[in-house]
Design a protein around this motif. Structure first.
Motif, PDB file in Angstrom:
ATOM      1  N   LEU A  47      24.282  79.168 -46.949  1.00  0.00           N
ATOM      2  CA  LEU A  47      23.978  77.608 -46.448  1.00  0.00           C
ATOM      3  C   LEU A  47      24.356  77.016 -47.962  1.00  0.00           C
ATOM      4  CD1 LEU A  47      20.570  77.753 -44.471  1.00  0.00           C
ATOM      5  CD2 LEU A  47      22.955  77.025 -43.716  1.00  0.00           C
ATOM      6  N   ARG A  48      24.058  77.557 -49.067  1.00  0.00           N
ATOM      7  CA  ARG A  48      24.245  76.865 -50.531  1.00  0.00           C
ATOM      8  C   ARG A  48      25.783  76.615 -50.735  1.00  0.00           C
ATOM      9  NH1 ARG A  48      19.962  80.546 -52.385  1.00  0.00           N
ATOM     10  NH2 ARG A  48      18.079  79.199 -52.795  1.00  0.00           N
ATOM     11  N   SER A  49      26.475  77.637 -50.199  1.00  0.00           N
ATOM     12  CA  SER A  49      27.908  77.570 -50.248  1.00  0.00           C
ATOM     13  C   SER A  49      28.498  76.459 -49.521  1.00  0.00           C
ATOM     14  CB  SER A  49      28.563  78.987 -50.089  1.00  0.00           C
ATOM     15  OG  SER A  49      29.856  78.943 -50.125  1.00  0.00           O
ATOM     16  N   ILE A  50      28.077  76.431 -48.020  1.00  0.00           N
ATOM     17  CA  ILE A  50      28.548  75.653 -47.151  1.00  0.00           C
ATOM     18  C   ILE A  50      28.331  74.173 -47.498  1.00  0.00           C
ATOM     19  CG2 ILE A  50      28.795  74.702 -44.755  1.00  0.00           C
ATOM     20  CD1 ILE A  50      27.903  77.686 -43.893  1.00  0.00           C
ATOM     21  N   LEU A  51      27.049  73.770 -48.088  1.00  0.00           N
ATOM     22  CA  LEU A  51      26.323  72.407 -48.171  1.00  0.00           C
ATOM     23  C   LEU A  51      26.320  72.186 -49.649  1.00  0.00           C
ATOM     24  CD1 LEU A  51      23.082  72.863 -46.229  1.00  0.00           C
ATOM     25  CD2 LEU A  51      25.131  71.673 -45.531  1.00  0.00           C
ATOM     26  N   ASP A  52      26.996  72.959 -50.389  1.00  0.00           N
ATOM     27  CA  ASP A  52      27.215  72.789 -51.978  1.00  0.00           C
ATOM     28  C   ASP A  52      26.012  72.003 -52.601  1.00  0.00           C
ATOM     29  OD1 ASP A  52      28.672  72.855 -54.273  1.00  0.00           O
ATOM     30  OD2 ASP A  52      29.527  70.510 -53.822  1.00  0.00           O
ATOM     31  N   ASP A  53      24.894  72.994 -52.399  1.00  0.00           N
ATOM     32  CA  ASP A  53      23.568  72.519 -53.060  1.00  0.00           C
ATOM     33  C   ASP A  53      22.669  73.459 -53.464  1.00  0.00           C
ATOM     34  OD1 ASP A  53      22.021  69.962 -53.760  1.00  0.00           O
ATOM     35  OD2 ASP A  53      20.546  71.391 -52.768  1.00  0.00           O
ATOM     36  N   ALA A  54      21.817  73.635 -54.142  1.00  0.00           N
ATOM     37  CA  ALA A  54      20.857  74.598 -54.486  1.00  0.00           C
ATOM     38  C   ALA A  54      20.047  74.767 -53.138  1.00  0.00           C
ATOM     39  CB  ALA A  54      20.266  74.611 -55.885  1.00  0.00           C
ATOM     40  N   LEU A  55      19.528  73.724 -52.723  1.00  0.00           N
ATOM     41  CA  LEU A  55      18.447  73.973 -51.643  1.00  0.00           C
ATOM     42  C   LEU A  55      17.170  73.866 -51.997  1.00  0.00           C
ATOM     43  CD1 LEU A  55      20.611  75.255 -48.558  1.00  0.00           C
ATOM     44  CD2 LEU A  55      20.497  72.941 -49.298  1.00  0.00           C
ATOM     45  N   PHE A  56      16.982  75.178 -52.717  1.00  0.00           N
ATOM     46  CA  PHE A  56      15.657  75.616 -53.260  1.00  0.00           C
ATOM     47  C   PHE A  56      15.708  75.908 -54.812  1.00  0.00           C
ATOM     48  CE2 PHE A  56      15.692  75.967 -48.604  1.00  0.00           C
ATOM     49  CZ  PHE A  56      14.507  75.455 -48.261  1.00  0.00           C
ATOM     50  N   VAL A  57      14.749  75.528 -55.419  1.00  0.00           N
ATOM     51  CA  VAL A  57      14.571  75.994 -56.879  1.00  0.00           C
ATOM     52  C   VAL A  57      13.117  76.599 -56.978  1.00  0.00           C
ATOM     53  CG1 VAL A  57      16.162  74.438 -57.495  1.00  0.00           C
ATOM     54  CG2 VAL A  57      14.018  73.722 -57.706  1.00  0.00           C
ATOM     55  N   ARG A  58      13.107  77.455 -58.192  1.00  0.00           N
ATOM     56  CA  ARG A  58      12.022  78.002 -58.424  1.00  0.00           C
ATOM     57  C   ARG A  58      10.840  76.923 -58.883  1.00  0.00           C
ATOM     58  NH1 ARG A  58      11.311  83.297 -57.179  1.00  0.00           N
ATOM     59  NH2 ARG A  58      12.884  84.383 -56.741  1.00  0.00           N
ATOM     60  N   ALA A  59       9.609  77.050 -58.685  1.00  0.00           N
ATOM     61  CA  ALA A  59       8.692  76.056 -59.063  1.00  0.00           C
ATOM     62  C   ALA A  59       7.349  77.096 -59.343  1.00  0.00           C
ATOM     63  CB  ALA A  59       8.241  74.953 -58.226  1.00  0.00           C
ATOM     64  N   GLY A  60       6.999  77.738 -60.497  1.00  0.00           N
ATOM     65  CA  GLY A  60       6.139  78.622 -60.782  1.00  0.00           C
ATOM     66  C   GLY A  60       6.171  79.870 -59.832  1.00  0.00           C
ATOM     67  N   ARG A  61       5.331  80.209 -58.959  1.00  0.00           N
ATOM     68  CA  ARG A  61       5.346  81.388 -58.150  1.00  0.00           C
ATOM     69  C   ARG A  61       6.024  81.200 -56.857  1.00  0.00           C
ATOM     70  NH1 ARG A  61      -0.082  85.024 -58.610  1.00  0.00           N
ATOM     71  NH2 ARG A  61       0.015  85.301 -61.092  1.00  0.00           N
ATOM     72  N   GLY A  62       6.231  79.824 -56.476  1.00  0.00           N
ATOM     73  CA  GLY A  62       6.914  79.599 -55.292  1.00  0.00           C
ATOM     74  C   GLY A  62       8.264  78.677 -55.551  1.00  0.00           C
ATOM     75  N   ILE A  63       8.805  78.242 -54.523  1.00  0.00           N
ATOM     76  CA  ILE A  63      10.102  77.435 -54.501  1.00  0.00           C
ATOM     77  C   ILE A  63       9.827  76.018 -53.653  1.00  0.00           C
ATOM     78  CG2 ILE A  63      11.539  79.469 -54.066  1.00  0.00           C
ATOM     79  CD1 ILE A  63      11.823  78.821 -50.975  1.00  0.00           C
TER      80      ILE A  63
END
Length: 300
Positions: A47-63
């Motif tokens: 999905l990241r490749s198709i939509l050209d976005d990271a979509l989710f990034v890490r934040a502490g122990r989650g995303i």
């Protein structure tokens, strides 16, 4: 590997994206969807490749979702709902259906099958208006020109545009007025009697006449009618006999006796026929099934 584009999107991938967004965790999303974490990660990478976005990034122990992911979610949710509607047809409810349904049948089939059908329709589809028209000699134009929805006939029209299914079979017998004449027990006796004949067209040759002619026999036709319902009043008190399917003795000729036909004929099959264009219509499927249930209940 060629670059992915919007055509590589699919419903499963979009649902997975929303699940990760809702759960805020790849692990919990995998558990909810009953797939492996690696499968979730692989789909997200696609999905990241198709939509050209990271979509989710890490934040502490989650995303956490990116702003693009949040914006996309608002567009994806109604899109998935639309896809779901494509695969789920609204269940047909005959009790609220309102409209006309036309069945073509001659009076033999009409008197035998339709009364029970009408009773069921009044109970299950009270707003449906059933219209019965004569099928005559299985006029294909009735179906082709949308003048009827279903046809009941022993002579179904041919062509790839028509669908047919056997409804029931009947045996040929000889009907007569027992108060006036005895049963013809031999072929010679049968041929010596005056006969009635039901015809729908001027040049029509009946099954019994075709078979008799092929063996060099003829019979005397004393009465020709275009409706089975005309027979009782015209044959009553006479020596006229007629070869007809046995089940007509349940209805139109119930006051007449019958005996085996001296010249045996193959059983006569009756078919339910419809145009292929109406095959998937909910009301059509429902009435078709109801007709088969009706015939089964009548033990035909």
């Amino acid at each position: 590997m060629s670059k992915l584009d919007y055509l590589d999107l699919d419903g499963r991938g979009l649902r997975l994206f929303l699940t990760v967004l809702d759960e805020g965790s790849v692990t919990r999303a995998a558990e909810r969807l009953n797939v492996t974490q690696s499968a979730v990660s692989h789909t997200l990478d696609k999905l990241r490749s198709i939509l050209d976005d990271a979509l989710f990034v890490r934040a502490g122990r989650g995303i956490v979702p990116t702003q693009t992911a949040k914006d996309l979610a608002d567009e994806i949710r109604p899109l998935l709902s639309a896809l779901e509607r494509l695969t789920k047809r609204k269940q047909f409810d005959p009790s609220i259906f309102s409209g006309e349904f036309v069945v073509a049948a001659n009076d033999y089939q009409r008197e035998l099958v339709i009364p029970s059908l009408v009773k069921t329709l009044r109970d299950k589809a009270p707003n449906l208006m059933l219209k019965i028209v004569d099928s005559n000699y299985a006029d294909a134009d009735l179906l082709r020109r949308d003048r009827c929805d279903l046809m009941i006939t022993p002579d179904p029209p041919t062509g790839l545009e028509f669908i047919q299914r056997k409804l029931f079979s009947d045996q040929w017998v000889c009907f007569y007025d027992p108060n006036t004449v005895s049963a013809p027990l031999t072929l010679e006796d049968y041929l010596s009697r005056p006969h009635a004949k039901v015809v729908f067209t001027e040049n029509e040759t009946s099954r019994i006449d075709k078979q008799l002619t092929s063996k060099g026999f003829t019979r005397h036709i004393a009465l020709r009618v275009t409706q089975f319902s005309a027979l009782p009043s015209l044959m009553h008190g006479t020596d006229i006999i007629i070869a007809l399917p046995r089940y007509i003795g349940r209805t139109i000729l119930h006051n007449f006796s019958h005996c085996p036909l001296a010249e045996k004929l193959p059983d006569l099959s009756f078919f339910l026929v419809w145009h292929i264009g109406k095959n998937e219509a909910p009301i059509h499927r429902w009435v078709r099934n109801l007709l088969f249930e009706t015939v089964q209940a009548l033990h035909l």
